[in-house]
Design an enzyme around this catalytic site. Structure first.
Site, PDB file in Angstrom:
ATOM      1  NE  ARG A 148      -1.702   1.724   3.554  1.00 21.08           N
ATOM      2  CZ  ARG A 148      -1.782   1.705   4.899  1.00 21.08           C
ATOM      3  NH1 ARG A 148      -2.742   1.038   5.496  1.00 21.08           N
ATOM      4  NH2 ARG A 148      -0.911   2.346   5.641  1.00 21.08           N
ATOM      5  CG  HIS A 162      -6.897   3.119   6.046  1.00 20.35           C
ATOM      6  ND1 HIS A 162      -7.046   1.814   5.622  1.00 20.35           N
ATOM      7  CD2 HIS A 162      -8.155   3.593   6.271  1.00 20.35           C
ATOM      8  CE1 HIS A 162      -8.343   1.514   5.614  1.00 20.35           C
ATOM      9  NE2 HIS A 162      -9.027   2.573   5.996  1.00 20.35           N
ATOM     10  CE1 TYR A 215       1.001   2.666   8.832  1.00 19.14           C
ATOM     11  CE2 TYR A 215       0.147   4.723   9.732  1.00 19.14           C
ATOM     12  CZ  TYR A 215       0.043   3.675   8.845  1.00 19.14           C
ATOM     13  OH  TYR A 215      -1.012   3.625   7.966  1.00 19.14           O
TER      14      TYR A 215
END
Ligand SMILES: Cc1ncc(C[n+]2csc(CCOP(=O)(O)OP(=O)(O)O)c2C)c(N)n1
Ligand SMILES: [Mg+2]
Length: 424
Positions: free
Chosen positions: A309, A313, A321
């Site tokens: 990814r 998100h 992170y």
């Protein structure tokens, strides 16, 4: 100094019994990949924040070539490349629209996953069905929605597939394109798609039904239930497990213990396949075989697509992170750049000029669609009511504009005259 007595090692129950050869079971997981990245991460805390660092794995490994497709013609592969470009450009247009405050709600990106979305949906035929999730706008494009449809949807415009009732990707088309709307509750699309295949079977045909689940979402109970049901019924489900290494901020090795998620297939009694999700040829070939199996009535296939990814998100998440070096590693494996190099430099199926022309065409198409989407009006309040339960007005739901029924946390009792739904 006296030696400390060590307690005798407890005997394992069956330690003396040799396992007879016939009891040893072996299973095959087909692995199409030409490289097998294997990184481990270490969790670190910086103040209140949790981050990750790459602990082991070869970050400098050279980028492998694309695997030759057994099935795709030159023309088909160029078409997939075009869908992938459109997918990416549309998402960057959405990002700009968001920054101009034109998007209502969030934006989810499939950056780095375009080969997985586009090449998988490309393996479907007209009678097959698709159940996309948030990162599969590319699949939705391949299935026939326009970039304008998707952009209008994100802006909740009147002209959007849901006529402005939803502000992200919850739209489908049961009439023409055979697309089931995404379901946010992770895993729930799987039994729904299995049900679509069962419905088709009851009508006398076997079809392929394709849906996706993430490395995080595959942990849900409903994933097991749905896929197990499809397996015992031999339903033509093609489940693509998008292992993009993160579920929100949870790295995949904190999500499951198996080495590869394709191994889960063994427990369902169905074929499991691993592909490099950044290689359109591998994705297509695995999906094509799975779809053919499905149409033959031979049951489901689980395909694990490994990739990364490449953003957070959703647009609000800066992905602090994620180790920067992991991003760098996967950026070199950009699915579009890899396919472009393959088509232009390796196969010479596209000249540099033809490639440039194609990119310009995609940009022009996108610009025209962006104009349509931006200029589409917002829905009128009255348009919220009709078509909520059916398209043709056979159910009349009279809009009633009034004060909210709940105020300041206090419920106001409804009387029967408050009912506003009139069914014919
Ligand atoms: C059953 C369920 N639990 C939690 C959520 C909240 N949620 C939405 S997306 C997401 C992370 C999903 O990660 P993954 O399945 O790996 O998909 P990715 O976002 O990486 O594509 C979570 C936890 C949800 N939508 N449904
Ligand atoms: Mg994930």
């Amino acid at each position: 100094m006296a030696k400390r007595k060590t307690a005798p090692t407890p005997k394992r129950a069956n330690a003396d019994k040799r396992t007879p050869k016939s009891d040893v079971r072996t299973y095959t997981i087909l692995d199409y990949r030409l490289e097998k990245p294997n990184f481990t991460l270490r969790q670190i805390r910086v103040g209140e924040e949790v981050r990750y660092e790459v602990e082991s794995g070869d970050l400098s490994a050279p980028v492998p070539p694309l695997r030759e497709s057994k099935y795709l013609s030159k023309q088909q592969l160029i078409e997939i490349y075009r869908w992938m470009l459109l997918n990416r450009r549309m998402e960057s247009a959405l990002e700009s629209l968001y920054k101009q405050s034109k998007v209502v709600g969030g934006v989810y990106f499939g950056l780095g996953q375009e080969a997985c979305s586009c090449a998988s949906a490309y393996a479907l035929q007209k009678d097959d069905w698709l159940g996309p999730m948030i990162r599969n706008q590319g699949s939705v494009l391949v299935r026939g929605f326009s970039p304008a449809d998707i952009m209008m949807q994100y802006m909740a415009k009147a002209g959007s597939p849901t006529k402005g009732r939803d502000a992200s990707s919850h739209f489908g088309d049961h009439e023409q394109r055979n697309v089931v709307s995404p379901i946010s509750t992770l895993g729930d699309l799987i039994p729904v798609l299995a049900g679509v295949a069962l419905g088709a079977r009851l009508q006398g045909k076997n079809i392929a039904v394709m849906t996706y689940i993430g490395d995080g979402g595959q942990s849900t109970g409903v994933t097991y239930e749905g896929l197990n049901f499809a397996a015992v019924q031999d339903l033509g489900l093609v489940l693509i497990v998008e292992n993009n290494l993160w579920a929100y901020s949870t790295p995949s090795d904190m999500q499951f213990r198996v080495k590869d998620l394709a191994e889960r297939a063994i427990a369902y009694g169905i074929p499991g396949v691993i592909v490099d999700g950044t290689d359109a040829c591998q994705v297509y070939d695995a999906c094509r075989i799975a779809c053919e199996r499905a149409r033959q009535g031979e049951g489901p296939t689980l395909i694990e697509a490994k990739m990364m990814r490449m953003k957070g998100h959703a647009i609000h998440d800066a992905a602090e992170y994620v180790p920067k070096r992991l991003f760098e590693y996967w950026r070199k494996r950009d699915p579009i750049v890899r396919l472009e190099n393959y088509l232009v430099s390796k196969k010479k199926w596209l000249t540099a000029d033809a490639n440039q022309k194609l990119i310009v065409e995609v940009e022009q198409q996108l610009e025209a669609d962006r104009e349509i989407a931006v200029n589409s009006p917002m829905p009128t309040p009255e348009s919220a009511a009709p078509g909520a339960y059916c398209e043709d007005g056979c159910h009349e739901i009279k809009p009633k504009y009034a004060m909210p029924k709940v105020r300041g946390g206090k419920n106001i009792a409804l009387t029967s005259s408050d009912a506003v739904v009139h069914l014919k």
